[in-house]
Design an enzyme around this catalytic site. Structure first.
Site, short mmCIF file in Angstrom:
data_model
loop_
_atom_site.label_atom_id
_atom_site.label_comp_id
_atom_site.label_asym_id
_atom_site.label_seq_id
_atom_site.Cartn_x
_atom_site.Cartn_y
_atom_site.Cartn_z
N GLU A 3 -8.85 -30.69 -13.27
CA GLU A 3 -8.66 -31.63 -14.69
C GLU A 3 -7.28 -31.97 -14.51
O GLU A 3 -6.77 -33.04 -14.71
CB GLU A 3 -8.71 -30.98 -15.65
CG GLU A 3 -10.38 -30.44 -15.96
CD GLU A 3 -10.65 -29.05 -15.22
OE1 GLU A 3 -9.95 -28.74 -14.30
OE2 GLU A 3 -11.52 -28.71 -15.92
N HIS A 42 -5.55 -26.90 -11.98
CA HIS A 42 -6.96 -26.96 -11.91
C HIS A 42 -7.31 -28.50 -11.67
O HIS A 42 -6.45 -29.33 -11.69
CB HIS A 42 -7.37 -26.54 -13.19
CG HIS A 42 -7.87 -25.11 -13.32
ND1 HIS A 42 -8.07 -24.37 -14.32
CD2 HIS A 42 -7.06 -23.99 -12.49
CE1 HIS A 42 -8.12 -22.93 -14.15
NE2 HIS A 42 -7.34 -23.10 -13.10
#
Ligand SMILES: NC(=O)c1ccc[n+]([C@@H]2O[C@H](COP(=O)([O-])OP(=O)(O)OC[C@H]3O[C@@H](n4cnc5c(N)ncnc54)[C@H](OP(=O)(O)O)[C@@H]3O)[C@@H](O)[C@H]2O)c1
Length: 347
Positions: free
Chosen positions: A52, A50
């Site tokens: 992040e 992802h």
């Protein structure tokens, strides 16, 4: 104001994703320490790291001790469920990050505010910007999928200065748009999951519908052919990626995934097409023509955005360009070299 600036950067990063992101959200993340960006990342491939995670991985070794004191900006609420990859709320907690700013909540069942509660319970300060426009626009396809149960439908066509898709006389070569616009179209192709064309366009133009003028993978070619016009000898059927053919009746000996749609070109038939594409997790599709197929999607109200090029040449006669309803809103207009590019939304 600074928060919005970093969220704007998150939106830019999210927009770098291409069709490999599939029907997953496009998400960008930025890690900021004392007004200096120390990490950036975006979600690139469905089922893989992802935004992040990519953002944290990009932090230089010298800056890694600063991570717990930094603020993580994300275009979308971080996930808290373990799907094809781990929960980002855990990643945030493990890195000791104490401040998170994101724009919209993630409507995915099981998330939608749950991550805020998890982070706040762990002592992380969370700030939300639900109305922040640049990030809202990034995931328009996700809202259409959630609300309408179908993929986001983008229409794209090029018309002559006097409003024709092609001239009456097809004996001579003609191009409506310039090479810059054509390259831009291939960039859009890299960002869409499927390209839909009508059977007559396949017969008359014999397109390959590849993303050859821009780096990126080819979208799935989808042919709507209620009158069984295609012969099976056209380029699309020689491609290594078999096209999906919605045919009027069973077609044997044709190199395509065939779905019998019947002989009608109405809302029910197009809904059948979009439902099947949705089942295949194709979140964004582009209708590239011709006039009959474009007009059918417009008539059925099954579209979200239209990208219309107008070139400099006049044809005087030919296949008229489709007409958008008066309620359509023109959201942008720009020059692409000698061409005009207008973008409309349905309402
Ligand atoms: N400038 C551009 O951006 C652009 C892009 C793509 C294509 N084009 C041009 O568009 C032209 C093709 O457009 P087109 O409108 O003729 O075909 P099309 O949209 O490619 O295909 C539509 C297909 O649906 C069928 N159809 C139409 N109305 C129907 C109805 N009510 N019930 C059942 N089936 C129906 C048509 O049958 P019939 O075969 O009987 O018509 C045709 O086979 C080509 O010449 C191509 O060059 C231009």
């Amino acid at each position: 104001m600074k928060n919005e600036r970093y969220l704007e950067r998150c939106a830019q990063l999210a927009n770098l994703a291409d069709s490999r992101v599939g029907d997953s959200p496009r998400v960008g993340a930025v890690l900021v320490h004392q007004d200096r960006i120390i990490g950036e990342g975006y979600h690139q491939i469905a089922g893989q790291a992802h935004a992040e995670v990519n953002c944290l991985a990009s932090v230089r070794p010298a800056d890694r001790p600063l991570i717990p004191e930094a603020t993580l900006f994300i275009s979308l609420e971080p996930c808290c469920i373990v799907g094809r990859s781990g929960a980002c709320t855990n990643v945030i907690k493990e890195h000791g990050i104490k401040s998170v700013v994101f724009a919209q909540r993630d409507s995915t069942p099981g998330v939608n505010g749950a991550s805020v509660a998890i982070l706040e319970a762990a002592g992380v300060a969370v700030t939300e910007y639900p109305a922040f426009q640049p990030t809202l626009a990034v995931n328009a396809h996700r809202r259409v999928m959630a609300l309408k149960g179908r993929p986001f439908v983008s229409l794209k066509f090029a018309q002559s200065a006097d409003g024709f898709l092609r001239p009456a006389d097809r004996s001579a070569d003609y191009w409506i748009t310039n090479p810059i616009s054509r390259r831009l179209v291939h960039r859009w192709r890299a960002n869409t999951s499927a390209i839909i064309v009508g059977g007559r366009t396949v017969v008359e133009d014999d397109p390959s519908l590849t993303t050859r003028l821009f780096p990126g993978r080819n979208a799935l070619a989808v042919i709507i052919d209620p009158r069984n016009r295609v012969s099976g000898n056209e380029k699309l059927f020689a491609s290594s990626q078999r096209p999906l053919l919605f045919a009027g009746s069973e077609r044997k000996d044709i190199n395509a995934e065939v779905v019998v749609m019947g002989k009608e070109l109405n809302k029910a038939a197009l809904t059948q097409v979009l439902t099947l594409l949705m089942e295949q997790r194709l979140g964004h599709v582009t209708v590239e023509g011709g006039a009959g197929i474009l007009q059918a999607f417009i008539r059925a109200g099954l579209w979200d955005e239209a990208r219309v090029f107008t070139g400099k040449t006049s044809f005087r006669a030919g296949v008229p360009a489709p007409e958008l309803p008066a309620a359509a809103t023109r959201v942008s207009v720009e020059r692409v070299g000698s061409d005009l590019l207008e973008v409309y939304s349905r309402s």
